[in-house]
Motif scaffolding. Structure first.
Motif, PDB file in Angstrom:
ATOM      1  N   LEU A 249     -77.975  35.989  24.891  1.00  0.00           N
ATOM      2  CA  LEU A 249     -77.761  37.468  24.547  1.00  0.00           C
ATOM      3  C   LEU A 249     -76.850  37.570  23.769  1.00  0.00           C
ATOM      4  O   LEU A 249     -76.206  38.195  22.961  1.00  0.00           O
ATOM      5  CB  LEU A 249     -79.099  38.802  23.802  1.00  0.00           C
ATOM      6  CG  LEU A 249     -78.857  39.659  23.095  1.00  0.00           C
ATOM      7  CD1 LEU A 249     -78.726  39.360  21.951  1.00  0.00           C
ATOM      8  CD2 LEU A 249     -79.436  40.646  22.963  1.00  0.00           C
ATOM      9  N   MET A 250     -75.990  38.199  25.249  1.00  0.00           N
ATOM     10  CA  MET A 250     -74.803  38.668  25.530  1.00  0.00           C
ATOM     11  C   MET A 250     -73.810  37.974  25.110  1.00  0.00           C
ATOM     12  O   MET A 250     -72.953  37.776  23.967  1.00  0.00           O
ATOM     13  CB  MET A 250     -75.035  39.250  26.518  1.00  0.00           C
ATOM     14  CG  MET A 250     -75.636  40.536  27.092  1.00  0.00           C
ATOM     15  SD  MET A 250     -75.248  40.779  28.803  1.00  0.00           S
ATOM     16  CE  MET A 250     -73.533  41.422  29.288  1.00  0.00           C
ATOM     17  N   VAL A 251     -73.771  36.105  25.484  1.00  0.00           N
ATOM     18  CA  VAL A 251     -73.009  35.456  24.895  1.00  0.00           C
ATOM     19  C   VAL A 251     -73.296  34.713  23.366  1.00  0.00           C
ATOM     20  O   VAL A 251     -72.166  34.590  23.080  1.00  0.00           O
ATOM     21  CB  VAL A 251     -72.929  34.440  26.209  1.00  0.00           C
ATOM     22  CG1 VAL A 251     -72.806  34.293  27.500  1.00  0.00           C
ATOM     23  CG2 VAL A 251     -74.679  33.131  25.863  1.00  0.00           C
ATOM     24  N   ASN A 255     -70.181  34.598  20.823  1.00  0.00           N
ATOM     25  CA  ASN A 255     -69.427  33.095  20.043  1.00  0.00           C
ATOM     26  C   ASN A 255     -69.562  33.970  18.899  1.00  0.00           C
ATOM     27  O   ASN A 255     -68.967  33.191  18.689  1.00  0.00           O
ATOM     28  CB  ASN A 255     -71.412  32.326  20.007  1.00  0.00           C
ATOM     29  CG  ASN A 255     -70.877  31.485  22.539  1.00  0.00           C
ATOM     30  OD1 ASN A 255     -69.616  31.989  22.514  1.00  0.00           O
ATOM     31  ND2 ASN A 255     -71.784  31.071  22.736  1.00  0.00           N
ATOM     32  N   ARG A 256     -70.296  34.199  18.489  1.00  0.00           N
ATOM     33  CA  ARG A 256     -70.452  35.039  17.147  1.00  0.00           C
ATOM     34  C   ARG A 256     -69.212  35.260  16.160  1.00  0.00           C
ATOM     35  O   ARG A 256     -68.261  35.202  15.897  1.00  0.00           O
ATOM     36  CB  ARG A 256     -71.550  35.774  16.634  1.00  0.00           C
ATOM     37  CG  ARG A 256     -71.440  35.884  15.146  1.00  0.00           C
ATOM     38  CD  ARG A 256     -72.823  37.218  14.891  1.00  0.00           C
ATOM     39  NE  ARG A 256     -72.199  38.567  15.180  1.00  0.00           N
ATOM     40  CZ  ARG A 256     -71.855  38.838  14.304  1.00  0.00           C
ATOM     41  NH1 ARG A 256     -71.199  38.783  14.037  1.00  0.00           N
ATOM     42  NH2 ARG A 256     -71.709  40.388  14.782  1.00  0.00           N
ATOM     43  N   PRO A 276     -60.282  30.186  17.438  1.00  0.00           N
ATOM     44  CA  PRO A 276     -61.094  29.709  18.792  1.00  0.00           C
ATOM     45  C   PRO A 276     -62.178  28.597  18.615  1.00  0.00           C
ATOM     46  O   PRO A 276     -62.965  28.903  17.574  1.00  0.00           O
ATOM     47  CB  PRO A 276     -61.414  31.007  19.188  1.00  0.00           C
ATOM     48  CG  PRO A 276     -60.039  31.864  18.240  1.00  0.00           C
ATOM     49  CD  PRO A 276     -60.365  31.549  16.975  1.00  0.00           C
ATOM     50  N   MET A 277     -62.028  28.194  19.311  1.00  0.00           N
ATOM     51  CA  MET A 277     -63.682  26.814  19.352  1.00  0.00           C
ATOM     52  C   MET A 277     -63.790  27.071  20.779  1.00  0.00           C
ATOM     53  O   MET A 277     -63.903  26.784  22.092  1.00  0.00           O
ATOM     54  CB  MET A 277     -63.149  25.722  19.155  1.00  0.00           C
ATOM     55  CG  MET A 277     -63.209  25.644  17.352  1.00  0.00           C
ATOM     56  SD  MET A 277     -63.066  23.689  17.031  1.00  0.00           S
ATOM     57  CE  MET A 277     -64.865  24.163  16.874  1.00  0.00           C
ATOM     58  N   ASN A 278     -65.249  27.063  20.798  1.00  0.00           N
ATOM     59  CA  ASN A 278     -66.298  26.773  21.834  1.00  0.00           C
ATOM     60  C   ASN A 278     -66.124  25.648  22.835  1.00  0.00           C
ATOM     61  O   ASN A 278     -66.679  24.811  22.259  1.00  0.00           O
ATOM     62  CB  ASN A 278     -67.632  27.313  21.663  1.00  0.00           C
ATOM     63  CG  ASN A 278     -68.094  27.849  23.299  1.00  0.00           C
ATOM     64  OD1 ASN A 278     -69.224  27.420  23.594  1.00  0.00           O
ATOM     65  ND2 ASN A 278     -68.552  28.818  23.636  1.00  0.00           N
ATOM     66  N   GLU A 321     -65.371  44.393  24.313  1.00  0.00           N
ATOM     67  CA  GLU A 321     -65.847  45.485  23.546  1.00  0.00           C
ATOM     68  C   GLU A 321     -65.953  45.849  22.078  1.00  0.00           C
ATOM     69  O   GLU A 321     -67.517  47.256  22.283  1.00  0.00           O
ATOM     70  CB  GLU A 321     -65.009  46.611  24.019  1.00  0.00           C
ATOM     71  CG  GLU A 321     -63.822  46.542  25.360  1.00  0.00           C
ATOM     72  CD  GLU A 321     -62.438  46.968  25.242  1.00  0.00           C
ATOM     73  OE1 GLU A 321     -61.994  47.641  23.933  1.00  0.00           O
ATOM     74  OE2 GLU A 321     -61.604  47.461  25.953  1.00  0.00           O
ATOM     75  N   GLU A 322     -65.698  44.918  21.847  1.00  0.00           N
ATOM     76  CA  GLU A 322     -67.059  44.912  20.338  1.00  0.00           C
ATOM     77  C   GLU A 322     -68.433  44.013  20.226  1.00  0.00           C
ATOM     78  O   GLU A 322     -69.083  44.837  20.014  1.00  0.00           O
ATOM     79  CB  GLU A 322     -65.840  44.187  19.059  1.00  0.00           C
ATOM     80  CG  GLU A 322     -66.706  43.963  17.363  1.00  0.00           C
ATOM     81  CD  GLU A 322     -66.051  43.558  17.081  1.00  0.00           C
ATOM     82  OE1 GLU A 322     -66.627  43.246  15.503  1.00  0.00           O
ATOM     83  OE2 GLU A 322     -64.844  43.002  16.746  1.00  0.00           O
ATOM     84  N   ALA A 323     -67.808  43.067  21.093  1.00  0.00           N
ATOM     85  CA  ALA A 323     -69.448  42.169  21.314  1.00  0.00           C
ATOM     86  C   ALA A 323     -70.809  43.419  21.902  1.00  0.00           C
ATOM     87  O   ALA A 323     -71.471  43.799  22.359  1.00  0.00           O
ATOM     88  CB  ALA A 323     -69.038  41.368  22.255  1.00  0.00           C
TER      89      ALA A 323
END
Length: 542
Positions: A249-251, A255-256, A276-278, A321-323
């Motif tokens: 959930l965190m990653v 990613n979002r 950026p791209m994963n 921090e936003e995440a």
């Protein structure tokens, strides 16, 4: 002398021979191609008479890079580096055509026979008969091929200065070849009394957008940072979902927030970095069970032009921090709704955010420097065949394991490779040369070449200049767990070289795709003339 590598047909045959060796990064054929190049050049009387000018240089892992020096008949120290790489990416994307990926003529013929099944723009190209398909035809064995033709011209006395070919492995992964070559370039400069006037790379032109038909030359190369986020959640059984926090959930939230985030794109004049791209996202749970994944990692490719590591690092921490805030709110809302059906009092989680160097400092304070070093040394001793990315993940995970009270936790870190951005935008000499090349292309071939400040495909030109401050570089290295051991930049040697850079290369399409192809008329008729003109003007212009 009779020429071997000057006509379109000769260059096509040379390219085909280079492509036939499947020099995928890390493969045995990557070593074989370096040796093949050595024997191709050693067949020339010039190198038989000057054996010290042609050398295979070993890397620590058994691979080689090659240097070939041709001195001008005029006694001069002025030298131009010709830079290229000979490794290629793998061919899994070719599917049922994998067996033809390194056989350009056969692959092109096979694709022509089934042209109706190709995408329309590819079908249109192949039916002209001007394109050669295959892995490495564009990226970048065509550029190497044209440079070999320049060496042959130099042996015939065409240039008023020296040419030093440097062709390396591993550009597609860690640039270990170029990182190994930089100190050698400094040594060769002293050994043969050379003055490096410029470095000319011949990477192919990269499209700036789909169906881009423009032709480009470049006065620099884009930078790259591989930014990582390690997420430590709280383990629990799936039957008790609100007794833990899933690292996936965190990653997912990271990613979002990061994928295609336009705020990370830079603008320099009319050039814009891709967002950026994963490049990797995985949980670190190795076996299936009904325990939730409580560790996960996500890695992002971030391209830079003028942005410093200091600024980028601050942006990444703010995104983390936003995440963290979003994860906390999401979890609290889901727990509140669930508690309406089940009688319990939901607990909240506070997600901690820190950088790797902060985590390291915390761990040292908690268990002592000796214990932290023992733990990291144990991981290194048992690395096995993990590549740099996976091993970096393991170190961050191991260090976090010493500090489980910090969970849930997001750690910002960096993995290899790092490419500094380089630019000759402010170099009047290089800009003057490129302006003359543009005029020459217009007058002789009716081609409009656009001068781009940054080659967007990443290149080894990045390791010939350093524009980052020492403080900015320290921000990177302090947060790269394997820096100084398994991966290191030759910073002092790069600073000492500080060579002006430019890129004049062939024209192709679809690098790193199964439709990779080279435009033969431009690449082996026009490009050699442009490159020869470029070299002559570098030596003539004062």
């Amino acid at each position: 002398m009779n020429s071997k590598w000057q006509s379109k047909q000769q260059l096509t045959e040379l390219l085909t021979g280079l492509v036939n060796l499947a020099s995928i990064t890390g493969s045995k054929d990557e070593i074989a191609l370096a040796q093949h190049l050595y024997y191709l050049l050693n067949d020339f009387p010039y190198f038989k008479e000057n054996p010290d000018f042609l050398q295979l240089h070993p890397l620590a892992d058994g691979r080689y890079f090659l240097t070939a020096l041709v001195k001008s008949k005029k006694q001069t120290d002025e030298t131009v580096l010709l830079l290229s790489h000979f490794d290629v990416v793998d061919v899994k994307d070719y599917g049922h055509l994998q067996h033809l990926a390194f056989h350009p003529h056969e692959l092109t013929k096979e694709l022509l026979n089934s042209a109706d099944l190709l995408p329309p723009h590819v079908k249109e190209d192949i039916e002209t008969g001007d394109w050669l398909f295959g892995r490495g035809t564009m990226d970048m064995k065509a550029g190497l091929t044209v440079q070999l033709g320049m060496l042959e011209q130099a042996m015939a006395g065409e240039f008023d200065g020296n040419l030093l070919l440097v062709t390396v492995p591993d550009e597609e992964v860690n640039s270990a070849g170029m990182l190994g070559a930089v100190p050698v370039l400094k040594d060769l400069k002293n050994q043969f009394n050379l003055s490096y006037r410029a470095c000319v790379n011949s990477e192919p032109m990269f499209s700036r957008y789909p169906n881009d038909e423009n032709y480009y030359v470049y006065s620099g190369s884009i930078g790259k940072v591989l930014a990582g986020f390690y997420c430590s959640g709280v383990e629990t059984h799936v039957g008790e979902p609100f007794s833990g926090l899933n690292a996936n959930l965190m990653v997912s939230e990271l990613n979002r927030l990061l994928e295609l985030n336009e705020h990370y794109s830079e603008i320099a004049d009319d050039e814009v970095t891709p967002p950026p791209m994963n490049l990797m996202q995985k949980d670190l749970k190795e076996e299936y069970s009904v325990q939730i994944p409580h560790e996960a990692v996500t890695l992002f490719n971030i391209l830079t032009m003028k942005r410093s590591m200091l600024e980028l690092h601050d942006m990444l921490l703010k995104t983390a921090e936003e995440a963290a805030n979003n994860i906390e709110r999401f979890y609290d809302e889901k727990a509140r709704r669930y508690s309406q059906s089940v009688t319990y009092t939901p607990a909240s989680y506070q997600v901690t955010v820190m950088s790797y160097d902060d985590l390291l400092e915390y761990a040292v304070k908690k268990v002592g420097e000796a214990e932290v070093n023992r733990h990291i040394h144990y991981l290194k001793a048992n690395r096995g065949d993990l590549d740099d990315r996976h091993f970096t993940n393991k170190i961050v995970s191991g260090l976090s394991g010493l500090c489980k009270e910090l969970a849930p936790l997001i750690v910002v870190f960096y993995s290899p490779p790092f490419y500094p951005s380089v630019s000759s935008k402010e170099d009047d000499f290089i800009q003057g040369i490129l302006s003359e090349v543009q005029s020459y292309a217009k007058d002789q071939f009716q081609i409009s070449l656009k001068n781009q400040q940054y080659f967007a495909g990443l290149s080894d030109l990045s390791f010939l200049q350093i524009r980052e401050s020492e403080e900015s570089i320290r921000e990177l290295t302090a947060n790269m767990p394997i820096y100084g051991d398994h991966y290191q930049l030759p910073l002092e040697e790069i600073k000492a070289l500080n060579i002006p850079v430019l890129n004049v290369g062939p024209f192709g399409k679809d690098p790193h795709k199964w439709t990779e192809r080279l435009h033969l008329p431009y690449s082996f008729e026009t490009c050699p003339k442009l490159l020869s003109f470029t070299l002559k003007r570098i030596f003539e212009k004062k």
